[in-house]
Design an enzyme around this catalytic site. Structure first.
Site, mmCIF file in Angstrom:
data_model
loop_
_atom_site.group_PDB
_atom_site.id
_atom_site.type_symbol
_atom_site.label_atom_id
_atom_site.label_comp_id
_atom_site.label_asym_id
_atom_site.label_seq_id
_atom_site.Cartn_x
_atom_site.Cartn_y
_atom_site.Cartn_z
ATOM 1 N N ILE A 45 0.836 -1.204 0.000
ATOM 2 C CA ILE A 45 0.000 0.000 0.000
ATOM 3 C C ILE A 45 0.871 1.254 0.000
ATOM 4 O O ILE A 45 0.704 2.151 -0.827
ATOM 5 C CB ILE A 45 -0.941 0.027 1.236
ATOM 6 C CG1 ILE A 45 -1.805 -1.235 1.294
ATOM 7 C CG2 ILE A 45 -1.781 1.302 1.219
ATOM 8 C CD1 ILE A 45 -2.792 -1.373 0.160
ATOM 9 N N ASP A 76 5.266 -0.303 10.695
ATOM 10 C CA ASP A 76 4.523 0.926 10.998
ATOM 11 C C ASP A 76 3.081 0.568 11.342
ATOM 12 O O ASP A 76 2.140 1.296 11.005
ATOM 13 C CB ASP A 76 4.577 1.914 9.828
ATOM 14 C CG ASP A 76 4.195 3.334 10.240
ATOM 15 O OD1 ASP A 76 4.238 3.628 11.449
ATOM 16 O OD2 ASP A 76 3.835 4.138 9.366
#
Length: 409
Positions: free
Chosen positions: A271, A294
């Site tokens: 993404i 993350d």
């Protein structure tokens, strides 16, 4: 049981029928473990005249160093940036759940927050060894609040800060202390940032450049002052431009201190970064690439609204956004998924993909003698993987801490 006579009396475990990642290659060798460390079998045979007390057949699987995640904001409903009376229980939950994804050590990450959050949360996240209770905590990663307003991403603008004249004292006042801190992400173009970088690195804290509009010259100056990492390359920074490549240009800069190179985080979730960008970064500087998740608190949960610090995050499929916007807000892909996607997207070797999640983050933190390696004397933190790089089992200090449930007939 790790030192002296205690370790020598500990049982010797021999992992057989496996391929171990050592020295950048997958070797058909056995892995020997005693007292929580990787053992040199030749010394065992010829100096101690001992053999294994126990053998474990690994079924032809890959044994790789345990994964290390240096940027994870939470997961499974836990938000590290939410102040509570029992932050430790949330960290413990995440530490336990990420074992199934091969992570044996991590840096809990706090996004930009009010001062009272730092003062309440940081003392509750001490460095902690891993074990059956969960992955080890290597120290906190503070991402913000000293970052660019223009490139703040999902960080709340109201709590961003610039450095005051007495910059390092401002840092201490903001965070309330640095005892449990391992990494600080900041924007190097902010005034007084270079003196802050020098002060942090003098304390052994890794300084990362990110959420920034810095040009290449400013970024190079930051590295000369001691910065060693780039937070999620390409994301929340100026895009590459041929006349001034910005922070991205550090990957091929010839103005870095002699004998040093830059490390950079990549979110390989499919993404955040186009496969072509992953390939460009990896081919330009393969030895510096550090896979990070993350991950946000929505990791492991379904679609819907969740928190990330002071913001609300909306998850739709595989993507997390700041609610009501199209701004990406962290990832919901676990580390083993990132490793597999990185391998597929870049066409790199299996060895390179595994080292990006283990050896490279260990080198970044100066832990490569203990973590991120299966060399003799290192901590016996490792992950057992099948040929498609799905996790079958996770070990910390030579102890089985997670194992896949076998399909029942």
């Amino acid at each position: 049981m790790r030192g002296g006579q205690g370790a020598a009396r500990a049982p010797v475990i021999q992992f057989t029928n496996c391929r171990i990642l050592r020295g950048g290659a997958l070797l058909r060798e056995d892995l020997w473990v005693r007292g929580g460390r990787i053992l040199d079998p030749e010394k065992l045979f010829f100096e101690e005249r001992r053999v294994a007390d126990e053998q474990r057949d690994c079924g032809g699987c890959i044994l790789a160093p345990g994964f290390i995640d240096v940027q994870i904001n939470g997961g499974f409903g836990v938000d590290f940036s939410q102040a509570s009376e029992d932050v430790g229980s949330g960290v413990a939950l995440v530490a336990r759940r990420i074992l199934s994804h091969g992570v044996t050590s991590f840096c809990p990450t706090l996004v930009t927050s009010p001062l009272e959050v730092y003062h309440k949360v940081l003392p509750q996240i001490p460095v902690k060894s891993g074990g059956p209770h969960g992955a080890g905590v290597l120290g906190v990663h503070l991402e913000g609040p000293f970052i660019s307003r223009e490139k703040r991403g999902a960080h709340p603008e109201a709590h961003l800060r610039s450095f005051e004249a007495d910059a390092f004292q401002d840092v201490l006042a903001t965070y309330g202390g640095l005892d449990n801190v391992r990494i600080v992400t900041l924007a190097p173009e902010l005034g007084h940032s270079q003196e802050v970088i020098r002060a942090l690195t003098a304390l052994g804290i890794c300084v990362s450049l990110g959420h920034s509009v810095a040009d290449l010259g400013t970024a190079e100056e930051a590295v000369q002052s001691g910065a060693t990492f780039i937070t999620h390359l390409f994301n929340a920074m100026l895009p590459f431009h041929h006349r001034d490549p910005g922070i991205v240009g550090l990957l091929t800069s010839d103005r870095l201190p002699a004998g040093r190179h830059i490390f950079y985080g990549m979110i390989a979730d499919g993404i955040h970064t186009n496969p072509a960008a992953l390939r460009i970064a990896h081919r330009a500087h393969p030895k510096g690439l550090v896979l990070v998740t993350d991950a946000v608190p929505a990791l492991g949960l379904g679609n819907g609204r969740h928190t990330l610090g002071q913001q609300e995050v909306e998850v739709d499929g595989l993507t997390a956004y700041v609610a009501g916007t199209n701004t990406l807000s962290g990832s919901i892909a676990p580390m083993d998924t990132c490793v597999r996607h990185f391998l597929q997207a870049t066409g790199c070797s299996v060895e390179s993909a595994l080292e990006a999640a283990s050896l490279h983050p260990a080198q970044l933190l100066g832990l490569e003698k203990r973590k991120g390696t299966l060399d003799f004397g290192a901590d016996a933190d490792f992950v057992v993987l099948d040929d498609s790089l799905h996790v079958r089992a996770t070990y910390i200090s030579g102890e089985l801490v997670w194992q896949v449930e076998e399909a029942r007939p």
